[in-house]
Motif scaffolding. Structure first.
Motif, short mmCIF file in Angstrom:
data_model
loop_
_atom_site.label_atom_id
_atom_site.label_comp_id
_atom_site.label_asym_id
_atom_site.label_seq_id
_atom_site.Cartn_x
_atom_site.Cartn_y
_atom_site.Cartn_z
N ALA A 25 40.76 48.88 41.11
CA ALA A 25 41.77 48.14 40.35
C ALA A 25 43.15 48.45 40.91
O ALA A 25 43.56 49.61 40.96
N GLY A 26 43.85 47.42 41.33
CA GLY A 26 45.22 47.59 41.82
C GLY A 26 46.23 47.31 40.73
O GLY A 26 45.93 46.59 39.77
N THR A 27 47.41 47.86 40.86
CA THR A 27 48.47 47.63 39.88
C THR A 27 49.49 46.65 40.45
O THR A 27 50.00 46.85 41.54
N ASP A 28 49.76 45.60 39.69
CA ASP A 28 50.66 44.55 40.18
C ASP A 28 51.21 43.77 38.99
O ASP A 28 50.53 43.61 37.97
N MET A 29 52.42 43.25 39.11
CA MET A 29 53.05 42.50 38.02
C MET A 29 52.26 41.26 37.63
O MET A 29 52.32 40.80 36.49
N ASP A 30 51.49 40.70 38.57
CA ASP A 30 50.75 39.47 38.30
C ASP A 30 49.31 39.73 37.85
O ASP A 30 48.51 38.79 37.76
N GLY A 31 48.97 40.98 37.56
CA GLY A 31 47.61 41.28 37.16
C GLY A 31 47.35 41.03 35.69
O GLY A 31 48.22 40.60 34.93
N ASP A 32 46.13 41.32 35.26
CA ASP A 32 45.76 41.22 33.85
C ASP A 32 46.32 42.42 33.08
O ASP A 32 46.50 43.50 33.65
N VAL A 33 46.59 42.25 31.80
CA VAL A 33 47.10 43.35 30.99
C VAL A 33 46.09 44.50 31.04
O VAL A 33 44.89 44.29 30.80
N TYR A 34 46.56 45.69 31.34
CA TYR A 34 45.67 46.80 31.66
C TYR A 34 44.70 47.14 30.53
O TYR A 34 43.55 47.49 30.78
N TYR A 35 45.14 47.04 29.26
CA TYR A 35 44.25 47.45 28.18
C TYR A 35 43.25 46.35 27.80
O TYR A 35 42.38 46.57 26.97
N GLU A 36 43.37 45.18 28.42
CA GLU A 36 42.39 44.12 28.22
C GLU A 36 41.37 44.07 29.36
O GLU A 36 40.38 43.35 29.29
N ALA A 37 41.62 44.86 30.41
CA ALA A 37 40.72 44.89 31.56
C ALA A 37 39.60 45.90 31.31
O ALA A 37 39.75 46.84 30.53
N ASN A 38 38.48 45.70 31.96
CA ASN A 38 37.34 46.63 31.86
C ASN A 38 37.53 47.75 32.87
O ASN A 38 37.35 47.55 34.08
N LEU A 39 37.87 48.92 32.39
CA LEU A 39 38.10 50.07 33.25
C LEU A 39 37.02 51.14 33.05
O LEU A 39 37.23 52.31 33.36
N LYS A 40 35.88 50.71 32.55
CA LYS A 40 34.79 51.64 32.29
C LYS A 40 33.98 51.91 33.56
O LYS A 40 33.93 51.10 34.47
N GLY A 41 33.34 53.05 33.58
CA GLY A 41 32.46 53.39 34.69
C GLY A 41 33.20 53.90 35.91
O GLY A 41 34.32 54.41 35.82
N SER A 42 32.57 53.77 37.07
CA SER A 42 33.16 54.25 38.33
C SER A 42 34.37 53.40 38.67
O SER A 42 34.26 52.18 38.85
N ILE A 43 35.53 54.03 38.79
CA ILE A 43 36.77 53.27 38.96
C ILE A 43 37.76 54.00 39.86
O ILE A 43 37.86 55.23 39.84
N ALA A 44 38.46 53.23 40.67
CA ALA A 44 39.58 53.73 41.47
C ALA A 44 40.81 52.93 41.08
O ALA A 44 40.77 51.70 41.07
N ILE A 45 41.89 53.62 40.75
CA ILE A 45 43.15 52.97 40.39
C ILE A 45 44.13 53.12 41.55
O ILE A 45 44.41 54.23 41.99
N VAL A 46 44.64 51.99 42.04
CA VAL A 46 45.57 52.02 43.17
C VAL A 46 47.00 51.90 42.65
O VAL A 46 47.35 50.94 41.96
N ILE A 47 47.83 52.89 42.98
CA ILE A 47 49.24 52.91 42.60
C ILE A 47 50.08 52.64 43.84
O ILE A 47 49.93 53.31 44.86
N GLY A 48 50.97 51.65 43.76
CA GLY A 48 51.74 51.25 44.93
C GLY A 48 53.01 52.04 45.16
O GLY A 48 53.42 52.87 44.35
#
Length: 243
Positions: free
Chosen positions: A172-195
Motif C-alpha cells: 500500500a502506497g501513500t498518496d493524496m489521490d488514494g483511498d481513505v486509509y481507514y476504509e482500505a483493507n490493511l489486514k494480513g501481510s502488508i507493506a506500507i510505503v512512505i514517500g
C-alpha cells in the motif's frame, strides 16, 4: 549510529570484515592502487561512492590523515529483506513492513522507527541512494527503537516491492489521490510505503504498489510530516489486525 573511518588500510580492513558501509568518500582523481582496490570493492558491493576534492576530505576528517579515503560505517548492522520476513514467520505473525522511499530527514526515520516498534512492525526498508542511513541522529530520535527494529538497505525499492509480493505481501502506497486509509483493507501481510518529505513516492515505486491510501485533511494544510503520516497509518494497521 554512524562512524567515520579514515585511511586506506583501516577502510580496506573494514570492508573486508563485512561490516555495513553507508558511504565512501574518495579523493577525486586518485591513482593510488589501494584506493582503486577500495573503489572496486565498493562498486562490487553497491556501496555509495562520492568523489571529492582534498579540501572536502580534510574538512570531513577534521584534518586528520585520511590518505584520500573516508568510510561512513553503520554501527548498527543492516539485515536482508528475507530476514525481516522470516522474523515475522518465527513469531507466527503476518509480515508488517514499512518501506521508506527516499526519506532524507534522520529525525523522520528515527520517529518512524520508534512508531514501528510500538505497533509491532517487523522491519523497515530503505534505499541505499537518496536516503538517510542509520546514523547517530536516527539512533537518538528513535529513543532506543533502533536496537529492536531491523532495517534492510536495498539497491532498488521498486524491485524490492516485487520481492515482497512474491512472499504474499500486499503493498500500500501513500498518496493524496488514494483511498481513505481507514476504509482500505490493511489486514494480513502488508507493506506500507512512505514517500519522500517533499515529492512523495516516486513514479516507479507508485506503479509497483497494489493500491494507494491517503489521510483526509480537514484544515488548510494539505499534507502531514512523513513520520506523522506513517504513524497514523501504522496504527490503523495495528487496529485492523488487532495486534
Amino acid at each position: 549510529m554512524e562512524d567515520k573511518v579514515f585511511g586506506k588500510n583501516p577502510v580496506l580492513e573494514i570492508m573486508e570484515s563485512g561490516r555495513d558501509i553507508n558511504k565512501l568518500v574518495v579523493l577525486n582523481g586518485s591513482k593510488d592502487n589501494t584506493i582503486q582496490k577500495i573503489i572496486d570493492y565498493g562498486k562490487k558491493n553497491k556501496v555509495v561512492i562520492q568523489f571529492e576534492e582534498r579540501k572536502k576530505l580534510d574538512r570531513l576528517s577534521d584534518n586528520q590523515n585520511h590518505q584520500g579515503v573516508i568510510a561512513y560505517v553503520a554501527a548498527y548492522d543492516y539485515v536482508s529483506v528475507e530476514e525481516i520476513i522470516e522474523s515475522a514467520k518465527v513469531k507466527g505473525e503476518e509480515p508488517f513492513v514499512i518501506v521508506c522511499d527516499e526519506i532524507t530527514d534522520p529525525h523522520n526515520l528515527g520517529s518512524i522507527m520508534r512508531t514501528a516498534n510500538a505497533v509491532g512492525a517487523h522491519g523497515i526498508i530503505i534505499p541505499k541512494r537518496r536516503s538517510v542511513a542509520l546514523n547517530q541522529t536516527v539512533a537518538k530520535t528513535s529513543c532506543g527503537a533502533i536496537e529492536y527494529v531491523p532495517v534492510a538497505r536495498v539497491t532498488n525499492i521498486a524491485q524490492t516491492l516485487e520481492l515482497l509480493k512474491t512472499h504474499g505481501i500486499w503493498v500500500a502506497g501513500t498518496d493524496m489521490d488514494g483511498d481513505v486509509y481507514y476504509e482500505a483493507n490493511l489486514k494480513g501481510s502488508i507493506a506500507i510505503v512512505i514517500g519522500n518529505e517533499g515529492k512523495g513516492i516516486s513514479r516507479l515505486v507508485k506503479e509497483k504498489c497494489d493500491f494507494m491510501i491517503t489521510i483526509p485533511m480537514a484544515g488548510e494544510i494539505q499534507s502531514l510530516n512523513a513520520s506523522v503520516a506513517a504513524g497514523v497509518i501504522m496504527y490503523e494497521v495495528m487496529k485492523q489486525n488487532k495486534r
